[in-house]
Design a protein around this motif. Structure first.
Motif, PDB file in Angstrom:
ATOM      1  N   ASP A   1       0.842  -1.195   0.000  1.00 27.53           N
ATOM      2  CA  ASP A   1       0.000   0.000   0.000  1.00 27.53           C
ATOM      3  C   ASP A   1       0.878   1.247   0.000  1.00 27.53           C
ATOM      4  O   ASP A   1       1.524   1.532  -0.986  1.00 27.53           O
ATOM      5  N   SER A   2       0.924   1.962   1.119  1.00 34.13           N
ATOM      6  CA  SER A   2       1.706   3.200   1.169  1.00 34.13           C
ATOM      7  C   SER A   2       3.113   2.985   1.717  1.00 34.13           C
ATOM      8  O   SER A   2       3.890   3.935   1.848  1.00 34.13           O
ATOM      9  N   GLU A   3       3.454   1.726   2.032  1.00 36.65           N
ATOM     10  CA  GLU A   3       4.741   1.444   2.649  1.00 36.65           C
ATOM     11  C   GLU A   3       5.659   0.691   1.700  1.00 36.65           C
ATOM     12  O   GLU A   3       5.226   0.066   0.735  1.00 36.65           O
ATOM     13  N   VAL A   4       6.947   0.763   2.011  1.00 37.04           N
ATOM     14  CA  VAL A   4       7.954  -0.002   1.278  1.00 37.04           C
ATOM     15  C   VAL A   4       8.014  -1.413   1.849  1.00 37.04           C
ATOM     16  O   VAL A   4       8.042  -1.599   3.067  1.00 37.04           O
ATOM     17  N   ASN A   5       8.012  -2.410   0.993  1.00 38.51           N
ATOM     18  CA  ASN A   5       8.121  -3.796   1.443  1.00 38.51           C
ATOM     19  C   ASN A   5       9.603  -4.171   1.464  1.00 38.51           C
ATOM     20  O   ASN A   5      10.121  -4.802   0.533  1.00 38.51           O
ATOM     21  N   HIS A   6      10.284  -3.795   2.536  1.00 34.97           N
ATOM     22  CA  HIS A   6      11.733  -3.997   2.610  1.00 34.97           C
ATOM     23  C   HIS A   6      12.115  -5.473   2.565  1.00 34.97           C
ATOM     24  O   HIS A   6      13.132  -5.839   1.971  1.00 34.97           O
ATOM     25  N   SER A   7      11.309  -6.325   3.193  1.00 36.09           N
ATOM     26  CA  SER A   7      11.642  -7.753   3.207  1.00 36.09           C
ATOM     27  C   SER A   7      11.608  -8.352   1.811  1.00 36.09           C
ATOM     28  O   SER A   7      12.460  -9.174   1.447  1.00 36.09           O
ATOM     29  N   LEU A   8      10.635  -7.925   0.994  1.00 35.62           N
ATOM     30  CA  LEU A   8      10.552  -8.440  -0.370  1.00 35.62           C
ATOM     31  C   LEU A   8      11.683  -7.879  -1.228  1.00 35.62           C
ATOM     32  O   LEU A   8      12.253  -8.590  -2.060  1.00 35.62           O
ATOM     33  N   ILE A   9      12.021  -6.610  -1.032  1.00 39.64           N
ATOM     34  CA  ILE A   9      13.159  -6.025  -1.749  1.00 39.64           C
ATOM     35  C   ILE A   9      14.430  -6.802  -1.426  1.00 39.64           C
ATOM     36  O   ILE A   9      15.237  -7.112  -2.309  1.00 39.64           O
ATOM     37  N   PHE A  10      14.609  -7.137  -0.144  1.00 43.13           N
ATOM     38  CA  PHE A  10      15.797  -7.888   0.262  1.00 43.13           C
ATOM     39  C   PHE A  10      15.807  -9.266  -0.383  1.00 43.13           C
ATOM     40  O   PHE A  10      16.853  -9.732  -0.866  1.00 43.13           O
ATOM     41  N   PHE A  11      14.628  -9.933  -0.407  1.00 47.21           N
ATOM     42  CA  PHE A  11      14.545 -11.263  -1.023  1.00 47.21           C
ATOM     43  C   PHE A  11      14.956 -11.218  -2.491  1.00 47.21           C
ATOM     44  O   PHE A  11      15.711 -12.073  -2.976  1.00 47.21           O
ATOM     45  N   LYS A  12      14.469 -10.186  -3.210  1.00 47.72           N
ATOM     46  CA  LYS A  12      14.758 -10.092  -4.645  1.00 47.72           C
ATOM     47  C   LYS A  12      16.185  -9.610  -4.936  1.00 47.72           C
ATOM     48  O   LYS A  12      16.669  -9.748  -6.065  1.00 47.72           O
ATOM     49  N   SER A  13      16.832  -9.022  -3.932  1.00 43.08           N
ATOM     50  CA  SER A  13      18.145  -8.408  -4.179  1.00 43.08           C
ATOM     51  C   SER A  13      19.195  -9.416  -4.630  1.00 43.08           C
ATOM     52  O   SER A  13      20.132  -9.055  -5.340  1.00 43.08           O
ATOM     53  N   ARG A  14      19.038 -10.671  -4.227  1.00 46.51           N
ATOM     54  CA  ARG A  14      19.983 -11.702  -4.673  1.00 46.51           C
ATOM     55  C   ARG A  14      19.884 -11.944  -6.175  1.00 46.51           C
ATOM     56  O   ARG A  14      20.827 -12.442  -6.801  1.00 46.51           O
ATOM     57  N   PHE A  15      18.709 -11.619  -6.735  1.00 42.40           N
ATOM     58  CA  PHE A  15      18.452 -11.903  -8.141  1.00 42.40           C
ATOM     59  C   PHE A  15      18.227 -10.621  -8.944  1.00 42.40           C
ATOM     60  O   PHE A  15      17.564 -10.643  -9.969  1.00 42.40           O
ATOM     61  N   SER A  16      18.755  -9.509  -8.468  1.00 37.90           N
ATOM     62  CA  SER A  16      18.585  -8.261  -9.213  1.00 37.90           C
ATOM     63  C   SER A  16      19.895  -7.484  -9.253  1.00 37.90           C
ATOM     64  O   SER A  16      20.719  -7.593  -8.345  1.00 37.90           O
ATOM     65  N   ASN A  17      20.073  -6.718 -10.327  1.00 34.64           N
ATOM     66  CA  ASN A  17      21.260  -5.863 -10.447  1.00 34.64           C
ATOM     67  C   ASN A  17      20.901  -4.444 -10.877  1.00 34.64           C
ATOM     68  O   ASN A  17      21.777  -3.659 -11.211  1.00 34.64           O
ATOM     69  N   ASP A  18      19.585  -4.121 -10.855  1.00 37.38           N
ATOM     70  CA  ASP A  18      19.167  -2.769 -11.233  1.00 37.38           C
ATOM     71  C   ASP A  18      17.782  -2.504 -10.650  1.00 37.38           C
ATOM     72  O   ASP A  18      17.015  -3.433 -10.382  1.00 37.38           O
ATOM     73  N   ILE A  19      17.474  -1.219 -10.456  1.00 33.82           N
ATOM     74  CA  ILE A  19      16.158  -0.777  -9.994  1.00 33.82           C
ATOM     75  C   ILE A  19      15.705   0.377 -10.879  1.00 33.82           C
ATOM     76  O   ILE A  19      16.497   1.271 -11.189  1.00 33.82           O
ATOM     77  N   SER A  20      14.456   0.344 -11.296  1.00 36.45           N
ATOM     78  CA  SER A  20      13.904   1.443 -12.089  1.00 36.45           C
ATOM     79  C   SER A  20      12.438   1.627 -11.705  1.00 36.45           C
ATOM     80  O   SER A  20      11.760   0.657 -11.340  1.00 36.45           O
ATOM     81  N   ASN A  21      11.958   2.864 -11.796  1.00 40.11           N
ATOM     82  CA  ASN A  21      10.614   3.187 -11.321  1.00 40.11           C
ATOM     83  C   ASN A  21       9.568   3.149 -12.432  1.00 40.11           C
ATOM     84  O   ASN A  21       9.841   3.529 -13.570  1.00 40.11           O
TER      85      ASN A  21
END
Length: 309
Positions: free
Chosen positions: A281-301
């Motif tokens: 909703d209005s919050e950042v899902n930090h736990s999900l971002i952390f989970f995906k970080s192992r499989f990501s090398n870029d962020i875009s909006n």
């Protein structure tokens, strides 16, 4: 980018056609939506070539959205379009919509990996009076060779783990839609919101079966997890929908599904994987971002813009 040429937009012509029945690289531009009786493609033409385009679904209330019930819609361009030409296109679309008595326009602009002129488009929308009403951060893994290297480096570990746990992995085209009810039931049990329209999804899979891929993990014939990947464009795959059996009691099931998505991307020789947004909703899902970080090398909006006409 083309050099600046005052009056360049005058050499262009705005053409408006129905997008339904067409075949675009972003196939959701050609899928209709209930409650939106018409769906129009606005094309900025020069010498018979499309320099920029925007698909808008028009509601019964004369609202134009690009695109409803889709990950995004947005303005798509040729890479070398000039700023003055692109601004001329947006202005021409606004004039045309006003003539059609459209009350408002909403544009959900895709993240940069999908559209190389991402920053220029967002800048021009802002300068032309559009209001930013939403921003979602998508995580990506970009690079065909990097995807292949990740699969080569991690594959043996995941294969050994699946054998140790007695898991069977199936990956391929969708044969039936029973998995949708399982995902819905599993996610409801976890308290997650159900955001997909099952009828619409089944219709899209039926019309574009080559764009959808199902990953399923079974143990002793019982489904433990499902993940649905979609080739929104021919050179990429989007991690659209997933779920795991709450009582499975198998560690890292979601991670195993995600790795199979990368295996699929490597097999298909794709340029990037879109892991989607991480939002509560209005919050950042930090736990999900952390989970995906192992499989990501870029962020875009992904940015949503609106303008009252």
């Amino acid at each position: 980018m083309e050099p600046y040429n005052k009056g360049k937009s005058e050499a262009h012509e705005l053409v408006v056609v129905s997008s339904l029945g067409e075949r675009d690289s972003y196939f959701l531009r050609n899928c209709g939506t209930m409650g939106f009786p018409s769906q129009l493609d606005f094309r900025w033409m020069k010498k018979g070539k499309i320099k920029a385009s925007l698909t808008l679904a028009i509601s019964d209330n004369y609202e134009a959205i690009s695109l409803p019930q889709s990950p995004f819609g947005g303005i798509w361009t040729e890479e070398n379009i000039s700023s003055v030409s692109l601004e001329g296109f947006i202005q021409a679309v606004i004039i045309e919509l006003r003539q059609r008595r459209i009350s408002s326009i909403k544009i959900i602009q895709p993240p940069k990996p999908y559209e190389s002129n991402f920053d220029l488009i967002n800048y021009l929308l802002f300068k032309l009076g559009f209001k930013q009403v939403s921003i979602l951060s998508h995580q990506f893994f970009i690079g065909k060779k990097k995807i292949k290297r990740l699969v080569q480096n991690e594959g043996a570990k995941y294969l050994a783990k699946s054998k140790e746990l007695g898991l069977k992995i199936r990956m391929g085209s969708i044969q039936n839609f029973g998995f949708l009810q399982e995902i819905k039931t599993w996610n409801q049990a976890r308290g997650y919101a159900i955001l997909f329209d099952e009828t619409r999804l089944i219709s899209q899979v039926s019309d574009f079966p080559e764009r959808y891929f199902l990953i399923s993990i079974y143990k002793e014939g019982i489904a433990m997890a499902h993940a649905l990947g979609v080739k929104l464009q021919p050179d990429s795959i989007y991690y659209f929908l997933s779920g795991t059996l709450p009582k499975a009691n198998i560690k890292n099931l979601g991670e195993m599904c995600l790795f199979q998505l990368f295996q699929l991307a490597s097999d298909q020789k794709l340029n990037f994987v879109d892991l989607g947004s991480s939002d509560l909703d209005s919050e950042v899902n930090h736990s999900l971002i952390f989970f995906k970080s192992r499989f990501s090398n870029d962020i875009s909006n992904k940015v949503t813009w609106t303008l009252n006409l």
